[in-house]
Structure formats: structure tokens, C-alpha cells
Enzyme design. Structure first.
Site: not given
Ligand code: SDX
Length: 392
Positions: A270, A327
Site C-alpha cells: 500500500h 483488496d
Molecule cells: C487500493 O491509495 C489508496 O488508499 C488505495 C486504496 C483505496 O482504498 O483507495 O487503499 C485501494 O488501491 C489498495 C492497493 C491495491 N493494489 C494492489 O493490491 C496491487 C498490488 N500492490 C502494489 O501494486 C503496490 O503495493 C501498490 C501499488 C499498492 C503500492 O505501490 P508502490 O507505492 O509503488 O509500492 P512501494 O513503493 O510501496 O514498493 C516498495 C517495494 C518495491 O520494491 P523495491 O523497488 O523496493 O525492490 O515493494 C515492492 C515494489 O516493487 N512491492 C511489491 C508489491 N507492492 C510493492 N512487490 C511484490 N508484490 C507487491 N504487491
């Protein structure tokens, strides 16, 4: 005063506006609507109470709730001419595309006066909260070629929706109270979430003084993405694939950890929560209760719990503070209710509508409604002059 102030929460979220609607503490996993903890609202209130709370700042008393429910009920029918729109969509159109188009077109049938008085504004907001439900159910019926089921004044918000979705002139449809309660709770948990991607779209579109239906449609468009509201549908696809392969998800987790792979563990991580998303904890509890009912067992729930257990003990996720988000379990509740996966994000939009509209109202009633116009850091070419290289 809702204006931009610079704020960096250390996770790359910068730029913020002031708002009195929702409070999140990402480190502690806290979410409150107008000061009320989400856990208390999910357990004790109903979606229409929470919609009223978000819009007006206080939970309704019985008279206010009765009046609001009447407004929702009386606006639940859409203009008959709108049905022609449904016939115009190609078969197989995604319900989110239909929803975004139809919501934007509401302004054709329910014009927004230039000068909005409070009563008109509240009526339009009630229309949208109610009609998004009708359009959603009608889109589903159209997609399966079944006759439309109209809303009934005898039914409350969720019962009306489920009946419009699943009733039919040729089969008996009995509402299951536990399913009704679970969908109501699902809508409460999705009702608002501070300055998320889709709400930011709503505030940005609203700041240009576009009409509120177009503004709501901009929120639907942003929510559709798999990294935002589309994730609930992706989680189920992921769980179904693991189930089909007979695995426990370890392979999926390894792919999600692989820097060279674009796959992510859907439903995890998140932008703000670096602890458990409190909504995921409530949903998991309700999954436990609902899916342990006779005949409701879902093997995907066991896979989800196993996946969560593996990820929460894996240093890749621990070190990046990646926890289950809203989710991860929400799709299992919708599946138990018989909602098809292509309607999952539509229900997210139904839930989020009051939050979008509360932010729209907060913004247009701010002391100064300045158009959102973020600046940028230019990293392109320095000044250079034109040289004609095309023989003319
Ligand atoms: C919602 O904003 C909100 O409030 C949204 C929401 C709402 O109610 O409106 O809460 C609803 O959108 C919830 C999120 C739903 N999306 C997913 O579940 C999709 C999977 N999650 C990811 O795509 C991701 O976690 C995000 C998009 C939610 C956040 O993305 P970021 O901010 O780009 O991720 P980050 O900066 O926190 O990542 C840090 C690291 C990265 O790796 P490094 O570069 O450090 O090596 O964590 C990794 C990312 O690649 N990472 C993941 C991951 N999420 C982040 N790796 C594997 N699986 C994941 N799900």
C-alpha cells in the site's frame, strides 16, 4: 482551506491538501471516517449511515436517516431514455466502462444548475449514490441478456442492489441476511480513503468546476486500474490460478519477489499503510464467518490465508512493509455473494461514491477553490533552435 502544502511521508507521497473527512495513520494501521474508527463503523453502522456521515460530518439521527433513505429511494430509478445507452454498448463491454460513461451522461437527464444551492447539491449527491447502484445492476443484467429488475421502494440500499442483480421473473430469489450484511460492510470499508488515486482525480476534475457527474466519472476511470480498484479482481484471478495449479502460492510469491518479473502479489502492499490495512483485518474476520456457513466454503480462502502466512514470514515483504490491503480478502466476500469478478471494481465504485462526493463538496466549499495545477521539475532538452531538415 484546502490548498496544497508540501508533505513527504517518507514513502514518496508528497504534496497534500487539508481535509476533515478521513484520517489514516499508515504506520499504525489506523483508519477513521470523521473521527470514528473504521472497525466500529463496520461492526455497528450501515452503508447509508456512513454515506451520510462522510457527506455531513455527523452520523444521522433517525429523522435525518429516514429523509436521506427517502432521497436515495426516490432517485433510484434512472430516466427511461438512458436505457438506449445500454443497448449501444458492444456485448462484453466492461461494466466499469459502462458505469463511467453512464455516470458522465447523467448530466444530460439531470442538469446541474450553474448556481448550486445546498438542497440541490444534496439531492444530486443522493441521486449519484443511488443511481450508481441502479446502473451497476442494469449493466450486469444487460451483460447476461436478462430482463432488467427495477429498484423497489420496499427495499433498503443493499437489498435493492442484490435483488436488481439476481432476481428474475422466472426464478425465486431469496436474500441471505449474512450476504446482505457482508456486502453492506464491504461498501462501508470502501466508502473513503483520504487522497487515494481516484479521489485525487475527483478533486482535480472538480477543481476545474466540471459538473459533478463528470467529476464522479473521472473517479471511476482512475479506480479501474489494476493497481488501484482493479486489484480485487486480480486477487481472485491469482488465487484461482494457484488453485488450478494445485500449488500453495510459493511459486507466485517467488515471481512477485523477482525484480525481473512485473508480477506483484496482488492485494499486498500500500502507498500509505506500512502495517496491516485495518480494512483487511475486518474483511478477513467476515470471510471467516461467512465462508464457514454450510455450503459457503471456498477453497480460495484457504489459499489466501496460506499465501498471507507465507508472505508475512518472508523477509522480502517484511523488509518492504508489505501487508494485505483491502483488496486481498474483499473479492472472497463478493464471490460468496455470487458477484461476477468483472463487477468487483464496480462495487468498489459504489462504495467509494460517498467518499468522492464528500471530497468534492469539501473542495468546492473551500475558502478558495483553486484549480489543481501541480508543477514539475523539467529534465528535458535545454534551449535549442529549429533547423529545417525536411526537403519541402
Ligand atoms: C487500493 O491509495 C489508496 O488508499 C488505495 C486504496 C483505496 O482504498 O483507495 O487503499 C485501494 O488501491 C489498495 C492497493 C491495491 N493494489 C494492489 O493490491 C496491487 C498490488 N500492490 C502494489 O501494486 C503496490 O503495493 C501498490 C501499488 C499498492 C503500492 O505501490 P508502490 O507505492 O509503488 O509500492 P512501494 O513503493 O510501496 O514498493 C516498495 C517495494 C518495491 O520494491 P523495491 O523497488 O523496493 O525492490 O515493494 C515492492 C515494489 O516493487 N512491492 C511489491 C508489491 N507492492 C510493492 N512487490 C511484490 N508484490 C507487491 N504487491
Amino acid at each position: 482551506q484546502t490548498g496544497y502544502i508540501t508533505l513527504d511521508d517518507g514513502y514518496g507521497n508528497t504534496g497534500a491538501c487539508e481535509s476533515a473527512i478521513t484520517y489514516i495513520d499508515g504506520e499504525k494501521g489506523i483508519l477513521r471516517y470523521r473521527g470514528y474508527p473504521i472497525e466500529e463503523l463496520a461492526e455497528n453502522s450501515r452503508f447509508t449511515d456512513v454515506a451520510y456521515l462522510l457527506l455531513h460530518g455527523e452520523l444521522p439521527n433517525i429523522d435525518q436517516l429516514t429523509q436521506f433513505s427517502t432521497q436515495l429511494n426516490e432517485s433510484s430509478i434512472i430516466h427511461e431514455d438512458m436505457h438506449h445507452f445500454f443497448n449501444g454498448f458492444p456485448r462484453g463491454s466492461h461494466p466499469m466502462g459502462i458505469l463511467a460513461t453512464m455516470v458522465a451522461s447523467l448530466s444530460t437527464f439531470y442538469p446541474v444548475p450553474d448556481q448550486l444551492d445546498t438542497a440541490t447539491e444534496i439531492q444530486i449527491v443522493a441521486n449519484l449514490i443511488s443511481q450508481v447502484r441502479t446502473i451497476a445492476a442494469f449493466s450486469y443484467k444487460k451483460s447476461i441478456g436478462e430482463p432488467l429488475v427495477y429498484p423497489s421502494y420496499k427495499l433498503k440500499y443493499v437489498r435493492n442492489f442484490l435483488t436488481m442483480m439476481f432476481a428474475s421473473p422466472v426464478r425465486d430469489y431469496q436474500l441471505d441476511d449474512d450476504i446482505v450484511r457482508a456486502i453492506d460492510m464491504f461498501l462501508i470499508l470502501h466508502a473513503d480513503h483520504e487522497q487515494n488515486c481516484s479521489t485525487s482525480s475527483v478533486r482535480t476534475a472538480g477543481s476545474s468546476l466540471a459538473n459533478v457527474y463528470a467529476v464522479a466519472s473521472s473517479g471511476i476511470a482512475a479506480l479501474w486500474g489494476p493497481r488501484h480498484g482493479g486489484a480485487n479482481q486480480e486477487v481472485i484471478s491469482m488465487l484461482e490460478q494457484i488453485h488450478a495449479e494445485g500449488g500453495d502460492g510459493t511459486e507466485f510469491i517467488n515471481q512477485a519477489k523477482d525484480k525481473n518479473s512485473s508480477s506483484r502479489l496482488m492485494g499486498f502492499g500500500h502507498r500509505v499503510y506500512k502495517n496491516f490495512d485495518p480494512r483487511a483485518l475486518v474483511l478477513k474476520k467476515h470471510c471467516d464467518k461467512l465462508l464457514n456457513k454450510p455450503g459457503m466454503n471456498d477453497p480460495l480462502f484457504d489459499i489466501a490465508r496460506r499465501l498471507e502466512e507465507i508472505a508475512l514470514n518472508d523477509d522480502y515483504f517484511i523488509s518492504r512493509k508489505l501487508y494485505p490491503n483491502v483488496d486481498f480478502y474483499s473479492g472472497l466476500i463478493l464471490r460468496a455473494a455470487g458477484i461476477p469478478t468483472n463487477m468487483f471494481t464496480v462495487l468498489f465504485a459504489m462504495g467509494r461514491m460517498p467518499g468522492w462526493l464528500a471530497h468534492w463538496r469539501e473542495m468546492i466549499h473551500g475558502e478558495t477553490v483553486t484549480i489543481y495545477r501541480p508543477r514539475q521539475i523539467y529534465v528535458g532538452e535545454p534551449l535549442r533552435h529549429y533547423k529545417n531538415t525536411i526537403p519541402r
